[in-house]
Design a protein around this motif. Structure first.
Motif, PDB file in Angstrom:
ATOM      1  N   ALA A   2       0.827  -1.204   0.000  1.00 29.63           N
ATOM      2  CA  ALA A   2       0.000   0.000   0.000  1.00 29.63           C
ATOM      3  C   ALA A   2       0.864   1.258   0.000  1.00 29.63           C
ATOM      4  CB  ALA A   2      -0.901  -0.008   1.225  1.00 29.63           C
ATOM      5  N   GLU A   3       0.255   2.351  -0.420  1.00 31.40           N
ATOM      6  CA  GLU A   3       0.924   3.644  -0.430  1.00 31.40           C
ATOM      7  C   GLU A   3       0.748   4.325   0.928  1.00 31.40           C
ATOM      8  OE1 GLU A   3      -0.130   6.927  -3.241  1.00 31.40           O
ATOM      9  OE2 GLU A   3       0.858   5.599  -4.657  1.00 31.40           O
ATOM     10  N   CYS A   4       1.656   5.217   1.261  1.00 31.66           N
ATOM     11  CA  CYS A   4       1.596   5.997   2.493  1.00 31.66           C
ATOM     12  C   CYS A   4       0.256   6.730   2.575  1.00 31.66           C
ATOM     13  CB  CYS A   4       2.755   6.994   2.513  1.00 31.66           C
ATOM     14  SG  CYS A   4       2.798   8.048   3.979  1.00 31.66           S
ATOM     15  N   THR A  14       5.218   1.249   5.152  1.00 31.78           N
ATOM     16  CA  THR A  14       6.009   0.207   5.805  1.00 31.78           C
ATOM     17  C   THR A  14       5.760   0.143   7.310  1.00 31.78           C
ATOM     18  OG1 THR A  14       7.864   1.734   6.030  1.00 31.78           O
ATOM     19  CG2 THR A  14       7.867   0.296   4.098  1.00 31.78           C
ATOM     20  N   VAL A  15       4.951   1.080   7.836  1.00 27.96           N
ATOM     21  CA  VAL A  15       4.712   1.166   9.272  1.00 27.96           C
ATOM     22  C   VAL A  15       3.221   1.398   9.525  1.00 27.96           C
ATOM     23  CG1 VAL A  15       5.268   2.439  11.390  1.00 27.96           C
ATOM     24  CG2 VAL A  15       7.009   2.158   9.625  1.00 27.96           C
ATOM     25  N   CYS A  28       4.696   5.653   5.385  1.00 26.49           N
ATOM     26  CA  CYS A  28       6.084   5.342   5.038  1.00 26.49           C
ATOM     27  C   CYS A  28       6.975   5.542   6.269  1.00 26.49           C
ATOM     28  CB  CYS A  28       6.542   6.220   3.873  1.00 26.49           C
ATOM     29  SG  CYS A  28       6.681   7.973   4.273  1.00 26.49           S
ATOM     30  N   ALA A  29       8.193   5.074   6.191  1.00 20.86           N
ATOM     31  CA  ALA A  29       9.126   5.163   7.322  1.00 20.86           C
ATOM     32  C   ALA A  29       9.415   6.611   7.706  1.00 20.86           C
ATOM     33  CB  ALA A  29      10.424   4.440   6.992  1.00 20.86           C
ATOM     34  N   PRO A  45       6.215  -2.023  12.577  1.00 25.41           N
ATOM     35  CA  PRO A  45       6.595  -2.322  11.187  1.00 25.41           C
ATOM     36  C   PRO A  45       5.626  -3.329  10.580  1.00 25.41           C
ATOM     37  CG  PRO A  45       8.292  -3.057  12.724  1.00 25.41           C
ATOM     38  CD  PRO A  45       7.218  -2.442  13.524  1.00 25.41           C
ATOM     39  N   ILE A  46       5.306  -3.167   9.300  1.00 23.24           N
ATOM     40  CA  ILE A  46       4.398  -4.099   8.645  1.00 23.24           C
ATOM     41  C   ILE A  46       5.109  -4.946   7.594  1.00 23.24           C
ATOM     42  CG2 ILE A  46       2.285  -2.858   9.111  1.00 23.24           C
ATOM     43  CD1 ILE A  46       2.434  -1.606   6.368  1.00 23.24           C
ATOM     44  N   ALA A  47       6.429  -4.838   7.518  1.00 25.72           N
ATOM     45  CA  ALA A  47       7.211  -5.642   6.583  1.00 25.72           C
ATOM     46  C   ALA A  47       7.279  -7.081   7.070  1.00 25.72           C
ATOM     47  CB  ALA A  47       8.608  -5.067   6.432  1.00 25.72           C
TER      48      ALA A  47
END
Length: 53
Positions: A2-4, A14-15, A28-29, A45-47
């Protein structure tokens, strides 16, 4: 991925931010580093890997 969720940002999210006074959102980070400094906000974190971006 997904996009920020922040406006005018096209970086990948990513978070996941858990915000007590608003809806949770994925960012985003770069945005997570700034927003997570507010009292009560938790950043996860969602990675798939364990490395923080």
């Amino acid at each position: 991925m997904a996009e920020c969720a922040e406006s005018d940002c096209s970086e990948p999210a990513t978070v996941r931010l858990h915000v007590p006074w608003a809806e949770n959102r994925e960012v985003c980070a770069g945005h997570a580093r700034a927003l997570a400094q507010q009292d009560g906000v938790v950043a996860d974190p969602i990675a798939e890997d364990d490395e923080w971006p």
